[in-house]
Design a protein around this motif. Structure first.
Motif, PDB file in Angstrom:
ATOM      1  N   ASP A  91       0.845  -1.193   0.000  1.00  0.00           N
ATOM      2  CA  ASP A  91       0.000   0.000   0.000  1.00  0.00           C
ATOM      3  C   ASP A  91       0.875   1.236   0.000  1.00  0.00           C
ATOM      4  O   ASP A  91       2.007   1.221   0.486  1.00  0.00           O
ATOM      5  N   ILE A  92       0.358   2.296  -0.564  1.00  0.00           N
ATOM      6  CA  ILE A  92       0.999   3.605  -0.518  1.00  0.00           C
ATOM      7  C   ILE A  92      -0.105   4.609  -0.208  1.00  0.00           C
ATOM      8  O   ILE A  92      -1.066   4.719  -0.957  1.00  0.00           O
ATOM      9  N   THR A  93       0.029   5.286   0.924  1.00  0.00           N
ATOM     10  CA  THR A  93      -0.949   6.290   1.310  1.00  0.00           C
ATOM     11  C   THR A  93      -0.213   7.564   1.705  1.00  0.00           C
ATOM     12  O   THR A  93       0.995   7.558   1.900  1.00  0.00           O
ATOM     13  N   VAL A  94      -0.943   8.642   1.832  1.00  0.00           N
ATOM     14  CA  VAL A  94      -0.362   9.897   2.318  1.00  0.00           C
ATOM     15  C   VAL A  94      -0.942  10.155   3.699  1.00  0.00           C
ATOM     16  O   VAL A  94      -2.157  10.075   3.901  1.00  0.00           O
ATOM     17  N   GLU A  95      -0.055  10.420   4.660  1.00  0.00           N
ATOM     18  CA  GLU A  95      -0.464  10.669   6.034  1.00  0.00           C
ATOM     19  C   GLU A  95       0.252  11.903   6.560  1.00  0.00           C
ATOM     20  O   GLU A  95       1.331  12.249   6.100  1.00  0.00           O
ATOM     21  N   ARG A  96      -0.353  12.550   7.536  1.00  0.00           N
ATOM     22  CA  ARG A  96       0.265  13.716   8.179  1.00  0.00           C
ATOM     23  C   ARG A  96       1.053  13.232   9.389  1.00  0.00           C
ATOM     24  O   ARG A  96       0.530  12.515  10.234  1.00  0.00           O
ATOM     25  N   LEU A  97       2.330  13.615   9.457  1.00  0.00           N
ATOM     26  CA  LEU A  97       3.186  13.284  10.589  1.00  0.00           C
ATOM     27  C   LEU A  97       3.782  14.557  11.161  1.00  0.00           C
ATOM     28  O   LEU A  97       3.982  15.538  10.445  1.00  0.00           O
ATOM     29  N   SER A  98       4.111  14.504  12.432  1.00  0.00           N
ATOM     30  CA  SER A  98       4.776  15.622  13.093  1.00  0.00           C
ATOM     31  C   SER A  98       6.281  15.410  13.011  1.00  0.00           C
ATOM     32  O   SER A  98       6.795  14.365  13.426  1.00  0.00           O
ATOM     33  N   ILE A  99       6.974  16.403  12.467  1.00  0.00           N
ATOM     34  CA  ILE A  99       8.434  16.370  12.388  1.00  0.00           C
ATOM     35  C   ILE A  99       8.949  17.628  13.056  1.00  0.00           C
ATOM     36  O   ILE A  99       8.765  18.723  12.536  1.00  0.00           O
ATOM     37  N   GLY A 100       9.537  17.471  14.211  1.00  0.00           N
ATOM     38  CA  GLY A 100      10.043  18.634  14.942  1.00  0.00           C
ATOM     39  C   GLY A 100       8.960  19.635  15.273  1.00  0.00           C
ATOM     40  O   GLY A 100       9.196  20.830  15.252  1.00  0.00           O
ATOM     41  N   GLY A 101       7.747  19.159  15.547  1.00  0.00           N
ATOM     42  CA  GLY A 101       6.644  20.038  15.905  1.00  0.00           C
ATOM     43  C   GLY A 101       5.864  20.578  14.723  1.00  0.00           C
ATOM     44  O   GLY A 101       4.853  21.251  14.901  1.00  0.00           O
ATOM     45  N   GLU A 134      13.475  -6.307  14.115  1.00  0.00           N
ATOM     46  CA  GLU A 134      14.867  -6.743  14.068  1.00  0.00           C
ATOM     47  C   GLU A 134      15.086  -7.770  15.167  1.00  0.00           C
ATOM     48  O   GLU A 134      14.798  -7.497  16.339  1.00  0.00           O
ATOM     49  N   ASP A 135      15.558  -8.945  14.791  1.00  0.00           N
ATOM     50  CA  ASP A 135      15.790 -10.030  15.760  1.00  0.00           C
ATOM     51  C   ASP A 135      14.557 -10.279  16.618  1.00  0.00           C
ATOM     52  O   ASP A 135      14.654 -10.480  17.831  1.00  0.00           O
ATOM     53  N   GLY A 136      13.370 -10.218  15.992  1.00  0.00           N
ATOM     54  CA  GLY A 136      12.123 -10.494  16.696  1.00  0.00           C
ATOM     55  C   GLY A 136      11.602  -9.356  17.556  1.00  0.00           C
ATOM     56  O   GLY A 136      10.593  -9.499  18.233  1.00  0.00           O
ATOM     57  N   ARG A 137      12.274  -8.218  17.509  1.00  0.00           N
ATOM     58  CA  ARG A 137      11.865  -7.064  18.326  1.00  0.00           C
ATOM     59  C   ARG A 137      11.397  -5.923  17.436  1.00  0.00           C
ATOM     60  O   ARG A 137      12.024  -5.626  16.424  1.00  0.00           O
ATOM     61  N   PRO A 138      10.303  -5.251  17.842  1.00  0.00           N
ATOM     62  CA  PRO A 138       9.857  -4.098  17.046  1.00  0.00           C
ATOM     63  C   PRO A 138      10.845  -2.945  17.187  1.00  0.00           C
ATOM     64  O   PRO A 138      11.349  -2.674  18.278  1.00  0.00           O
ATOM     65  N   VAL A 139      11.125  -2.300  16.058  1.00  0.00           N
ATOM     66  CA  VAL A 139      12.040  -1.161  16.030  1.00  0.00           C
ATOM     67  C   VAL A 139      11.336  -0.014  15.317  1.00  0.00           C
ATOM     68  O   VAL A 139      10.759  -0.196  14.252  1.00  0.00           O
ATOM     69  N   GLU A 140      11.382   1.160  15.932  1.00  0.00           N
ATOM     70  CA  GLU A 140      10.824   2.349  15.298  1.00  0.00           C
ATOM     71  C   GLU A 140      11.861   3.454  15.332  1.00  0.00           C
ATOM     72  O   GLU A 140      12.436   3.754  16.380  1.00  0.00           O
ATOM     73  N   LEU A 141      12.101   4.039  14.173  1.00  0.00           N
ATOM     74  CA  LEU A 141      12.997   5.184  14.042  1.00  0.00           C
ATOM     75  C   LEU A 141      12.176   6.363  13.575  1.00  0.00           C
ATOM     76  O   LEU A 141      11.315   6.217  12.709  1.00  0.00           O
ATOM     77  N   ARG A 142      12.441   7.545  14.149  1.00  0.00           N
ATOM     78  CA  ARG A 142      11.716   8.759  13.755  1.00  0.00           C
ATOM     79  C   ARG A 142      12.687   9.913  13.598  1.00  0.00           C
ATOM     80  O   ARG A 142      13.581  10.111  14.414  1.00  0.00           O
ATOM     81  N   LEU A 143      12.465  10.675  12.554  1.00  0.00           N
ATOM     82  CA  LEU A 143      13.188  11.922  12.380  1.00  0.00           C
ATOM     83  C   LEU A 143      12.568  12.928  13.335  1.00  0.00           C
ATOM     84  O   LEU A 143      11.363  13.160  13.300  1.00  0.00           O
ATOM     85  N   THR A 144      13.375  13.494  14.202  1.00  0.00           N
ATOM     86  CA  THR A 144      12.835  14.407  15.218  1.00  0.00           C
ATOM     87  C   THR A 144      13.177  15.872  14.949  1.00  0.00           C
ATOM     88  O   THR A 144      12.563  16.754  15.532  1.00  0.00           O
TER      89      THR A 144
END
Length: 156
Positions: A91-101, A134-144
């Motif tokens: 899927d490809i959708t457009v969503e609003r995210l907060s980046i540095g406020g 990663e290795d069975g663990r959820p990983v989340e990275l965010r640009l802040t």
């Protein structure tokens, strides 16, 4: 636990040409090198003998926007291990995210298959959020934060 990664990808006309990666994963040294062209790829990982592989679409560093539409199949090179994974763009959708406020419209790509990844890219094609396992663990990275380079000072 400590993880350190240094990678270099060379792209030409939206095609992955080469990969030079080094990582330390909790004390284990990893290295992956690959070259790819329109016929396929040559991949070397952890000093093992080079192997022939498919044309590579991208790597699991996920730094680039996936090329393709919903339903498209991609070949991803594992940035650490040198293993090739087959994934599909679900899927490809457009969503609003907060980046540095600040709110920004971001393209959300859902990938599934050998790997599962949710990736969000802003209008400048920067990876702003990543959710993987990663290795069975959820990983989340965010640009802040996004900072602008200071303009060079003018000298008289």
């Amino acid at each position: 636990y400590q993880y350190e990664f240094r990678g270099r990808e060379v792209w030409e006309e939206n095609r992955l040409i080469s990969v030079e990666n080094q990582a330390v994963d909790d004390g284990v040294q990893l290295a992956t090198h690959a070259r790819s062209d329109l016929r396929g790829s040559v991949i070397e990982a952890q000093g093992k003998k080079s192997i022939a592989g498919p044309v590579l679409s991208m790597t699991t560093s996920y730094w680039r926007v996936p090329e393709g539409q919903k339903g498209c199949t991609l070949k991803l090179l594992d940035a650490d291990q040198g293993i090739v994974h087959t994934v599909r763009i679900d899927d490809i959708t457009v969503e609003r995210l907060s980046i540095g406020g600040n709110q920004a419209g971001c393209s959300h790509y859902r990938l599934s298959g050998d790997l599962v990844a949710n990736l969000w890219f802003d209008a400048q094609h920067r990876l702003v959020q990543q959710q993987t396992t990663e290795d069975g663990r959820p990983v989340e990275l965010r640009l802040t934060r996004i900072t602008a380079k200071a303009a060079p000072s003018a000298r008289p």
